[in-house]
Design an enzyme around this catalytic site. Sequence first.
Site, PDB file in Angstrom:
ATOM      1  N   ASP A  97       0.798  -1.239   0.000  1.00  0.00           N
ATOM      2  CA  ASP A  97       0.000   0.000   0.000  1.00  0.00           C
ATOM      3  C   ASP A  97       0.825   1.282   0.000  1.00  0.00           C
ATOM      4  O   ASP A  97       0.432   2.289   0.612  1.00  0.00           O
ATOM      5  CB  ASP A  97      -0.990  -0.017   1.165  1.00  0.00           C
ATOM      6  CG  ASP A  97      -2.200  -0.878   0.839  1.00  0.00           C
ATOM      7  OD1 ASP A  97      -2.598  -0.903  -0.343  1.00  0.00           O
ATOM      8  OD2 ASP A  97      -2.732  -1.526   1.748  1.00  0.00           O
ATOM      9  N   ASP A 157      -7.379  -3.625  -5.175  1.00  0.00           N
ATOM     10  CA  ASP A 157      -7.058  -2.310  -4.598  1.00  0.00           C
ATOM     11  C   ASP A 157      -5.726  -1.759  -5.120  1.00  0.00           C
ATOM     12  O   ASP A 157      -5.520  -0.547  -5.170  1.00  0.00           O
ATOM     13  CB  ASP A 157      -6.949  -2.383  -3.070  1.00  0.00           C
ATOM     14  CG  ASP A 157      -7.971  -3.292  -2.411  1.00  0.00           C
ATOM     15  OD1 ASP A 157      -8.397  -4.267  -3.046  1.00  0.00           O
ATOM     16  OD2 ASP A 157      -8.332  -3.041  -1.251  1.00  0.00           O
ATOM     17  N   GLY A 215      -9.891 -16.714  -7.651  1.00  0.00           N
ATOM     18  CA  GLY A 215     -10.269 -15.510  -6.936  1.00  0.00           C
ATOM     19  C   GLY A 215     -10.792 -15.869  -5.556  1.00  0.00           C
ATOM     20  O   GLY A 215     -11.411 -16.921  -5.375  1.00  0.00           O
ATOM     21  N   THR A 217     -12.105 -13.808  -1.609  1.00  0.00           N
ATOM     22  CA  THR A 217     -12.333 -12.497  -1.008  1.00  0.00           C
ATOM     23  C   THR A 217     -11.647 -12.425   0.341  1.00  0.00           C
ATOM     24  O   THR A 217     -11.359 -13.451   0.954  1.00  0.00           O
ATOM     25  CB  THR A 217     -13.830 -12.178  -0.865  1.00  0.00           C
ATOM     26  OG1 THR A 217     -13.958 -10.765  -0.726  1.00  0.00           O
ATOM     27  CG2 THR A 217     -14.474 -12.870   0.333  1.00  0.00           C
ATOM     28  N   ARG A 229     -16.213  -1.883  -2.413  1.00  0.00           N
ATOM     29  CA  ARG A 229     -15.024  -1.040  -2.556  1.00  0.00           C
ATOM     30  C   ARG A 229     -14.036  -1.627  -3.551  1.00  0.00           C
ATOM     31  O   ARG A 229     -13.325  -0.902  -4.230  1.00  0.00           O
ATOM     32  CB  ARG A 229     -14.377  -0.741  -1.214  1.00  0.00           C
ATOM     33  CG  ARG A 229     -13.496   0.485  -1.294  1.00  0.00           C
ATOM     34  CD  ARG A 229     -13.207   1.163   0.021  1.00  0.00           C
ATOM     35  NE  ARG A 229     -12.656   0.296   1.026  1.00  0.00           N
ATOM     36  CZ  ARG A 229     -13.339  -0.223   2.034  1.00  0.00           C
ATOM     37  NH1 ARG A 229     -14.633   0.033   2.170  1.00  0.00           N
ATOM     38  NH2 ARG A 229     -12.754  -1.008   2.913  1.00  0.00           N
ATOM     39  N   TRP A 233     -12.487   0.459  -6.441  1.00  0.00           N
ATOM     40  CA  TRP A 233     -11.046   0.576  -6.781  1.00  0.00           C
ATOM     41  C   TRP A 233     -10.848   0.211  -8.252  1.00  0.00           C
ATOM     42  O   TRP A 233     -10.001   0.799  -8.936  1.00  0.00           O
ATOM     43  CB  TRP A 233     -10.184  -0.320  -5.906  1.00  0.00           C
ATOM     44  CG  TRP A 233     -10.129  -0.012  -4.431  1.00  0.00           C
ATOM     45  CD1 TRP A 233     -10.188  -0.932  -3.405  1.00  0.00           C
ATOM     46  CD2 TRP A 233      -9.946   1.273  -3.776  1.00  0.00           C
ATOM     47  NE1 TRP A 233     -10.081  -0.300  -2.183  1.00  0.00           N
ATOM     48  CE2 TRP A 233      -9.930   1.047  -2.381  1.00  0.00           C
ATOM     49  CE3 TRP A 233      -9.810   2.578  -4.237  1.00  0.00           C
ATOM     50  CZ2 TRP A 233      -9.778   2.084  -1.444  1.00  0.00           C
ATOM     51  CZ3 TRP A 233      -9.671   3.613  -3.312  1.00  0.00           C
ATOM     52  CH2 TRP A 233      -9.655   3.361  -1.945  1.00  0.00           C
ATOM     53  N   SER A 349     -14.419  -3.184   7.161  1.00  0.00           N
ATOM     54  CA  SER A 349     -14.389  -4.640   7.000  1.00  0.00           C
ATOM     55  C   SER A 349     -15.522  -5.258   7.793  1.00  0.00           C
ATOM     56  O   SER A 349     -15.517  -5.182   9.031  1.00  0.00           O
ATOM     57  CB  SER A 349     -13.070  -5.198   7.543  1.00  0.00           C
ATOM     58  OG  SER A 349     -11.993  -4.816   6.742  1.00  0.00           O
ATOM     59  N   SER A 352     -18.301 -11.795   7.367  1.00  0.00           N
ATOM     60  CA  SER A 352     -19.406 -12.626   6.867  1.00  0.00           C
ATOM     61  C   SER A 352     -19.033 -14.082   7.155  1.00  0.00           C
ATOM     62  O   SER A 352     -17.885 -14.364   7.515  1.00  0.00           O
ATOM     63  CB  SER A 352     -19.583 -12.413   5.354  1.00  0.00           C
ATOM     64  OG  SER A 352     -18.745 -13.292   4.642  1.00  0.00           O
TER      65      SER A 352
HETATM   66  N1  GLY Z   1      -7.497  -1.341   0.589  1.00  0.00           N
HETATM   67  C1  GLY Z   1      -8.268  -1.889   1.655  1.00  0.00           C
HETATM   68  C2  GLY Z   1      -9.619  -1.336   1.729  1.00  0.00           C
HETATM   69  O1  GLY Z   1     -10.094  -0.691   0.788  1.00  0.00           O
HETATM   70  O2  GLY Z   1     -10.264  -1.559   2.751  1.00  0.00           O
END
Ligand code: GLY
Length: 388
Positions: A97, A157, A215, A217, A229, A233, A349, A352
């Site tokens: 990041d 992201d 893929g 999550t 989100r 992104w 966050s 689930s």
């Molecule tokens: N990049 C992590 C988020 O969007 O929560």
Amino acid sequence: MMHKEITEAERRNAIENAVTIVRRNLPQYTYKCQDANSVNGIYPAIDNIEWTTGFWPGELWLSYLATDDEIFAHAAGVFTESFRERIKKHIMVDHHDMGFLYTPSCVAAWQIKKDAHAREAAILAADNLISRFQEKGQFLQAWGTMGARDNYRYIIDCLLNLPLLYWASDETGNEKYRDIALRHTKTCIANSFRSDWSSYHTFFMDPETGAPVRGETCQGYKADSSWARGQAWGVYGLALAYRHTGEKKYLEMFEHVSKYFMDKLPEDMIPYWDLIFTSGDEPRDSSSASIVACGFLEAADSYEKLAEYEKARHYRSLAKQLLKAVYDTCMVKADEEGVNGLVKHGTYSKKSPYNTCTPAGVDECVSWGDYYWMEALVRLGGQWKSWW
Ligand code: GLY
């Protein structure tokens, strides 16, 4: 269906409102950072250790651009030193990041004030980011020990971390950063979007062969749903990928990925935290609406340069509709008590039964939600040269 657009008077009011709150927050967050999300409406003050701490300095730079008041540039300058120390001492930077951290803080500081320390820090951050490139699979590893099988993946992201690399190549004349950004983007677009243009949050590659695996999550509802989100992104990331590369196919993908996002919005236009939900009581993620608005404004500028004026008008209008929705239902009023962020109803966050995230910040202000709201408002006013 056409919704109302934010008016110029509302935009000005929203900026004034945001700047009032940012100014009031300066005593708490000049020598400390804002945490990723508010807790019961108030952001805890933390050290510079999170992936999110670049957003508050970004808000300071946007406040400076909106007001010319040096107090904001001074506070943002304190953060430049903090970010320089963080990368030099390698404090909590073993992840991808670097763009989220160093673009709105240090690239902005270099762009606006020609602060050489900011430039140095941002280039070191770009070096750190490219050290996470995996040849086998051609991607920037998001998290964890490099090469570890259970973390041999990238996440959507990361598209927002790549502008730091394009910037670093432009600044240094060394093409190695751009080259890695291009290779990562190629891998991302090959795997992260499904045939209906929804998206995977994370994507695993095979460490031995480099082949795409599957893929998954982390923060979305489940592996085959679309975390709001993540899709956002994708929207902004593709619009930026087009600007940095001139590859028309990124703009074409942007249109599809955007349409999927817009088609899943409820009547009030504030997305649920995962686009699998289109009605009911699940929490929203207002930050996704602001991120997408920024992506639409970015794409509108590109369409204008291509003389595709109808599309430019279309995406600018959609951006204004999303901003109007945030303005009406989520914007914190400067005289509101018990909350010190700019935008309510964000979700960081949510746990689930099918995801792996650590729960945090559900129906709270989130630091990037505040930042992208301000970015969109300032950009819409024509006072902004992108630092992404
Ligand atoms: N990049 C992590 C988020 O969007 O929560």
